[in-house]
Design an enzyme around this catalytic site. Sequence first.
Site, PDB file in Angstrom:
ATOM      1  N   ASP A   1      -9.404   3.298  -2.086  1.00 28.89           N
ATOM      2  CA  ASP A   1     -10.356   3.758  -1.061  1.00 28.89           C
ATOM      3  C   ASP A   1     -11.658   4.288  -1.654  1.00 28.89           C
ATOM      4  O   ASP A   1     -11.894   5.499  -1.702  1.00 28.89           O
ATOM      5  CB  ASP A   1      -9.690   4.842  -0.211  1.00 28.89           C
TER       6      ASP A   1
ATOM      7  N   ASP B   1       0.824  -1.219   0.000  1.00 27.47           N
ATOM      8  CA  ASP B   1       0.000   0.000   0.000  1.00 27.47           C
ATOM      9  C   ASP B   1       0.857   1.269   0.000  1.00 27.47           C
ATOM     10  O   ASP B   1       2.062   1.225   0.198  1.00 27.47           O
ATOM     11  CB  ASP B   1      -0.919  -0.029   1.237  1.00 27.47           C
TER      12      ASP B   1
ATOM     13  N   GLU C   1       2.150   5.000  -4.298  1.00 23.57           N
ATOM     14  CA  GLU C   1       2.131   5.892  -5.485  1.00 23.57           C
ATOM     15  C   GLU C   1       3.467   6.629  -5.615  1.00 23.57           C
ATOM     16  O   GLU C   1       3.841   6.887  -6.769  1.00 23.57           O
ATOM     17  CB  GLU C   1       0.962   6.883  -5.351  1.00 23.57           C
TER      18      GLU C   1
HETATM   19  C1  GLC Z   1      -4.924   3.373   2.786  1.00 24.92           C
HETATM   20  C2  GLC Z   1      -5.403   2.101   2.103  1.00 24.92           C
HETATM   21  C3  GLC Z   1      -6.461   1.417   2.940  1.00 24.92           C
HETATM   22  C4  GLC Z   1      -5.908   1.148   4.337  1.00 24.92           C
HETATM   23  C5  GLC Z   1      -5.402   2.441   4.969  1.00 24.92           C
HETATM   24  C6  GLC Z   1      -4.689   2.206   6.297  1.00 24.92           C
HETATM   25  O1  GLC Z   1      -5.936   4.315   2.830  1.00 24.92           O
HETATM   26  O2  GLC Z   1      -5.869   2.352   0.810  1.00 24.92           O
HETATM   27  O3  GLC Z   1      -6.884   0.231   2.336  1.00 24.92           O
HETATM   28  O4  GLC Z   1      -6.906   0.589   5.129  1.00 24.92           O
HETATM   29  O5  GLC Z   1      -4.480   3.083   4.106  1.00 24.92           O
HETATM   30  O6  GLC Z   1      -3.603   1.363   6.129  1.00 24.92           O
END
Ligand code: GLC
Length: 643
Positions: free
Chosen positions: A426, A313, A316
Amino acid sequence: MSEGYGKIKKYIYGTPLKTGAVVLDIPASDGTPAPFTYDAAGDTFTYNLKDRDMVFGLGETVRGINKRGWRYTSNNSDDPHHEETKESLYASQNFLIIDDGAECFGVFVDNPGTVTFDIGYTSAGVLTIKAQYNDTDFYVLNGDTPLELVTTFRKLVGKSYIPPLWAFGYGQSRWGYKTAGDIRAVAKGYKEAGIPVDMIYMDIDYMQDFKDFTVNPERFPDFENFVQEMKEQGIRLIPIIDAGVKIEDGYEIYEEGVKNGFFCKKEDGTNLVAAVWPGKVHFPDFLNFKAAEWFGRKYKALTDAGIEGFWNDMNEPAIFYTEDHLKEVFDGIDEYKGKEIDIWEYFKFNDLVSSLSNNPEDYKRFYHDFNGVKVRHDKVHNLYGFYMTKSAGEAFKEIAPDKDILLFSRASYTGMHRYGGVWTGDNFAWWSHLLLNIKMMPSLNMTGFLYSGADIGGFNANTTEDLMMRWVEFGLFTPLFRNHSALGTRDQELYRFERKKDFKNLIELRHALAPYIIRNFCYAAENDTMYIKPLWFEYRGDERTREVEDQLLVGDSIMIAPVYEQNATGRYVYLPEKMKMLRFRSYDDYDEEILEAGDHYVKAALNEVLVFLRSGKELTLAKPGSRVGEADVKIDKTIFFKE
Ligand code: GLC
């Protein structure tokens, strides 16, 4: 000579870097990439759209399956507001198909910086493609049908990732599970409701202070045994890994990264300091193969503890702020201190403060060592998530050679589809985002991201039981099938709702369909084709299917028509051929009805899933109860539609 040469032409502009997107070595052609015209002064590629041209592709973007009528910008962005006026989401897949129903061609723009696709936005009949920095490998693909173009494209960019087969089960995630106890409670909740759950995801709270590859020992004492305990219940734990590495003395990853020069550096040679969940971080330079190899091997801390899957995650990379820009903002604020501000100054002030996150100027502050070449980040921005995921995918072969590891990512670029899947980030608990999920899936499939899916039920905002149920009814056909939600939102584990029995039936239906899904998914991956398709791709002779965007073909035998509106108890469906409608309430409770080609209004109560079996095809169902993807899964029944 590699297969497919005749169908692909490559044109080189400027001095493109080898992005790793393509796997075929295509010799460069001279001249203009027909049917485009190239304007050297503006560095733009232009194609005059015919009235009947439809435009497909681009993977994870807003709006419809036919991309005509909007401007899309490839610029991976951490933006949770997936509204239809957005031009960029987390991913960049620069592949388009232009098809008027008789003739078609494809285009792939291999450029990892910002690229804009104006598809009839500025001028309704004109498609223009413009890269911010035109160091581009520009490919034109020829073929007779959109589906053939997809296959040609995928031969160019390589085979799609196939996850371990258990990853076709159902996953429960939520940002906010903090302890082993929280996770045990979720497993128990599912068990008591009799709803199968195959994976539970671990969001950032499992870590010690959000440090990658650490596990908080108080919240997860004896982690290895806990992983095993869950596995014995048939549940795999899937932890998150974030891109930013916390700056903290004594933290091994930070110290090793600094010592070896593995972090992204600014012009002056110092490491960029940004802030994300852990607070201040450095970003590993995944484009530097030594740094990538180093980071990839760190997953071993978790694979050694029995972990078999990860989600990457914030890659980007998302930036809450950089230390440098924060200083600029504070300096700016100082200038406002004590001043009277008018309304326009107020707006400027507001903009100043909100410029902290994901600021385009920050992406120009740091550099990569890309195969020995120093490259400013913004020129290769869209590669970052790809290379993070590649680093993990390649390392797994070394650190867990006997295991098949589940891997997917938020940010992506073409080429990453060889190493992992994607989730679409998200979204919101909105009915319109269920529809967006439906429309995004075929576009993701075209670009090779077969293992993909959205946060079922919606990530942001509070969901409702009916939205969750309709979303599960669609999601049970998407390869990645995960319920995920944000911290602070209403609990949305399926056992929290009143209609537990209906949810149990739906998840069991997914288990029953798993052999069909897996077989068709693997066929699509191995044959460079699509698992989920728009109707038009198979029924191109049927004009009516041009505009059908809320029904999809799944695998070789079925069409689905999800319900995506609140309070709807049915919907209109267009059948391009005679089909057998199956209205499932559970895997063994369904009605059958033969419907002629044409328009129909069909009923679908809240707990009913509509599946249309195509003529001459069959649908196999397994008996729920065994674990998804295991060898002992047996086909329990086969539903035929033979006339
Ligand atoms: C980002 C991710 C989400 C995750 C959050 C906390 O917003 O896209 O899926 O729950 O971070 O880690």
